[in-house]
Design a protein around this motif. Sequence first.
Motif, mmCIF file in Angstrom:
data_model
loop_
_atom_site.group_PDB
_atom_site.id
_atom_site.type_symbol
_atom_site.label_atom_id
_atom_site.label_comp_id
_atom_site.label_asym_id
_atom_site.label_seq_id
_atom_site.Cartn_x
_atom_site.Cartn_y
_atom_site.Cartn_z
ATOM 1 N N ASN A 35 0.825 -1.216 0.000
ATOM 2 C CA ASN A 35 0.000 0.000 0.000
ATOM 3 C C ASN A 35 0.859 1.265 0.000
ATOM 4 O OD1 ASN A 35 -2.571 -1.199 -0.040
ATOM 5 N ND2 ASN A 35 -2.454 -1.646 2.146
ATOM 6 N N TYR A 36 2.017 1.196 0.704
ATOM 7 C CA TYR A 36 2.921 2.350 0.714
ATOM 8 C C TYR A 36 3.392 2.658 -0.711
ATOM 9 C CZ TYR A 36 7.413 4.739 0.854
ATOM 10 O OH TYR A 36 8.445 5.599 0.605
ATOM 11 N N TYR A 37 3.854 1.623 -1.427
ATOM 12 C CA TYR A 37 4.343 1.846 -2.788
ATOM 13 C C TYR A 37 3.206 2.193 -3.748
ATOM 14 C CZ TYR A 37 9.077 0.535 -1.586
ATOM 15 O OH TYR A 37 10.344 0.531 -1.037
ATOM 16 N N LEU A 38 2.017 1.689 -3.480
ATOM 17 C CA LEU A 38 0.870 2.047 -4.308
ATOM 18 C C LEU A 38 0.577 3.539 -4.192
ATOM 19 C CD1 LEU A 38 -1.360 0.948 -6.168
ATOM 20 C CD2 LEU A 38 -2.725 0.479 -4.124
ATOM 21 N N ALA A 39 0.653 4.071 -2.966
ATOM 22 C CA ALA A 39 0.447 5.513 -2.770
ATOM 23 C C ALA A 39 1.576 6.312 -3.410
ATOM 24 C CB ALA A 39 0.360 5.821 -1.278
ATOM 25 N N ALA A 40 2.821 5.806 -3.280
ATOM 26 C CA ALA A 40 3.967 6.514 -3.850
ATOM 27 C C ALA A 40 3.910 6.551 -5.363
ATOM 28 C CB ALA A 40 5.263 5.848 -3.388
ATOM 29 N N ALA A 41 3.266 5.549 -5.971
ATOM 30 C CA ALA A 41 3.220 5.460 -7.427
ATOM 31 C C ALA A 41 2.501 6.647 -8.048
ATOM 32 C CB ALA A 41 2.526 4.154 -7.840
ATOM 33 N N ARG A 42 1.629 7.263 -7.285
ATOM 34 C CA ARG A 42 0.839 8.361 -7.851
ATOM 35 C C ARG A 42 1.651 9.628 -8.050
ATOM 36 N NH1 ARG A 42 -3.450 5.732 -3.931
ATOM 37 N NH2 ARG A 42 -4.090 4.129 -5.403
ATOM 38 N N THR A 43 2.851 9.662 -7.458
ATOM 39 C CA THR A 43 3.711 10.837 -7.657
ATOM 40 C C THR A 43 4.971 10.476 -8.429
ATOM 41 O OG1 THR A 43 4.800 10.434 -5.523
ATOM 42 C CG2 THR A 43 2.886 11.901 -5.528
ATOM 43 N N ASP A 44 5.132 9.184 -8.801
ATOM 44 C CA ASP A 44 6.307 8.757 -9.553
ATOM 45 C C ASP A 44 6.149 9.077 -11.032
ATOM 46 O OD1 ASP A 44 7.613 7.845 -7.396
ATOM 47 O OD2 ASP A 44 7.412 5.700 -7.838
ATOM 48 N N ALA A 45 7.264 9.356 -11.636
ATOM 49 C CA ALA A 45 7.241 9.622 -13.074
ATOM 50 C C ALA A 45 7.272 8.320 -13.874
ATOM 51 C CB ALA A 45 8.434 10.497 -13.470
ATOM 52 N N ASP A 46 7.795 7.241 -13.273
ATOM 53 C CA ASP A 46 7.844 5.956 -13.982
ATOM 54 C C ASP A 46 7.007 4.911 -13.237
ATOM 55 O OD1 ASP A 46 9.312 5.078 -11.793
ATOM 56 O OD2 ASP A 46 11.238 5.481 -12.764
ATOM 57 N N ALA A 47 7.142 3.653 -13.641
ATOM 58 C CA ALA A 47 6.298 2.588 -13.084
ATOM 59 C C ALA A 47 6.983 1.832 -11.952
ATOM 60 C CB ALA A 47 5.907 1.624 -14.200
ATOM 61 N N THR A 48 8.095 2.353 -11.436
ATOM 62 C CA THR A 48 8.860 1.610 -10.429
ATOM 63 C C THR A 48 8.020 1.292 -9.198
ATOM 64 O OG1 THR A 48 10.903 2.651 -11.179
ATOM 65 C CG2 THR A 48 10.925 1.614 -8.995
ATOM 66 N N SER A 49 7.326 2.291 -8.662
ATOM 67 C CA SER A 49 6.547 2.072 -7.435
ATOM 68 C C SER A 49 5.385 1.118 -7.667
ATOM 69 C CB SER A 49 6.043 3.405 -6.883
ATOM 70 O OG SER A 49 7.131 4.160 -6.379
ATOM 71 N N HIS A 50 4.764 1.189 -8.849
ATOM 72 C CA HIS A 50 3.699 0.234 -9.153
ATOM 73 C C HIS A 50 4.252 -1.193 -9.148
ATOM 74 C CE1 HIS A 50 0.668 3.223 -10.968
ATOM 75 N NE2 HIS A 50 0.080 2.593 -9.977
ATOM 76 N N ARG A 51 5.434 -1.371 -9.765
ATOM 77 C CA ARG A 51 6.032 -2.709 -9.772
ATOM 78 C C ARG A 51 6.353 -3.176 -8.356
ATOM 79 N NH1 ARG A 51 8.854 -0.914 -14.340
ATOM 80 N NH2 ARG A 51 10.713 -0.496 -13.060
#
Length: 396
Positions: free
Chosen positions: A306-322
């Motif tokens: 869930n932490y990385y899912l939230a972080a993904a919304r501000t990432d420029a790439d797909a790293t946090s989603h992965r």
Amino acid sequence: MALQAEAQYQLARAHHGGRRFDAAHDAYARAVAINERHVLARFGLAQTLLQRSDMSGAEAALQRVLAQHPRCTEALRALGYLHARLPNTKAKALEYYERAMAELNGAAADAQDADLFLEAAQLYEPMAARRAARAYRTAAALLDAAGRKPPAELWTNVGALAHMAGDALAAEHAAYVRAADALGDASQDAPTRVTLAYNVARFYERSGQWRRAIPLYRRVLVRAPAYIDALLRLAHIAMAQQNASAEALALVEQAVALDAKRSAPWLLRGSIQLLTRDVQNARRAYEHVLRDFAKHDVYALCSLGNYYLAAARTDADATSHRRALEFFDKCLTLDPSCAAAAHGAAIAMAERGFSVDARRLFHDVRDAATAGLGPPMLAASADLVYRHAPPADAPH
């Protein structure tokens, strides 16, 4: 001959009452040798054999008693007691206890018979919650009728069994009210009173009666300051009741100070920090659990997802989603019934543009929750998560 057998029996009783068990055994044995139909002497002999842990000899003697008196509740109960203490004969023990209870049904049972129902209840607990609760209530009624107060432990057991069986909240509540009333019983030792107070407080917390739960948790901590679970429950209530994060974190820090190697305080610390948007410290708390305590802790893995899912919304790439999908995949590998992980994975896939697979996973989570088919249904769906997030560098 009958007089000689009776004389030996009376001598055996005197020895038995004086706790001279070897002498009692010998006198009982002489009585049945003189008169093999002296049922009381044979029952006494069985008792002394039980005291010696001679289970086979005791059972043989008790079966001889039953052969003469098939409805003898004392012999039936003794056989139940014997089989309850032997490996792999718990079902046989219950059979004897049930026969004894059936004989007492409608008869003039008294407080001395309460132990029979208590012993049966303890055997029922792992396999038949409602039968166990019924036996405990019967024991309580017998004690009440004799003017003896049932112990608080009996009522907390009834409350816990009602919860396990999914009975109405009123039945659970009535049991815990009786338990709370009995908590002041001086016959209970201090550690037992602490444990019972905690169990009653947990019921009040679960049922939303926080004003009743809080004083009991505090009472536990007065008597046992190192009772970590009570500190953590107070922290949960502080967040749920007042959103008092500072108070909750202070309680968690006390728990960590008492045992820094226990994962539960760190998990709660992470949850509170995540709720208060102190996300970096929350991440560190969960990583600390996985690295140092429990590398397969599903709650910590899902929380990091869930932490990385939230972080993904501000990432420029797909790293946090992965990264989020890696953690959710690990959760579902360890626990295919983890709906929170499946739900998080579906969100991550939807946000990455895999809408068809995400929709399928959402439907599986919903259907599993509705039909009670969590593990098999979500296990099949975990394949979707693996396809989009092959295991990489999640903590192992």
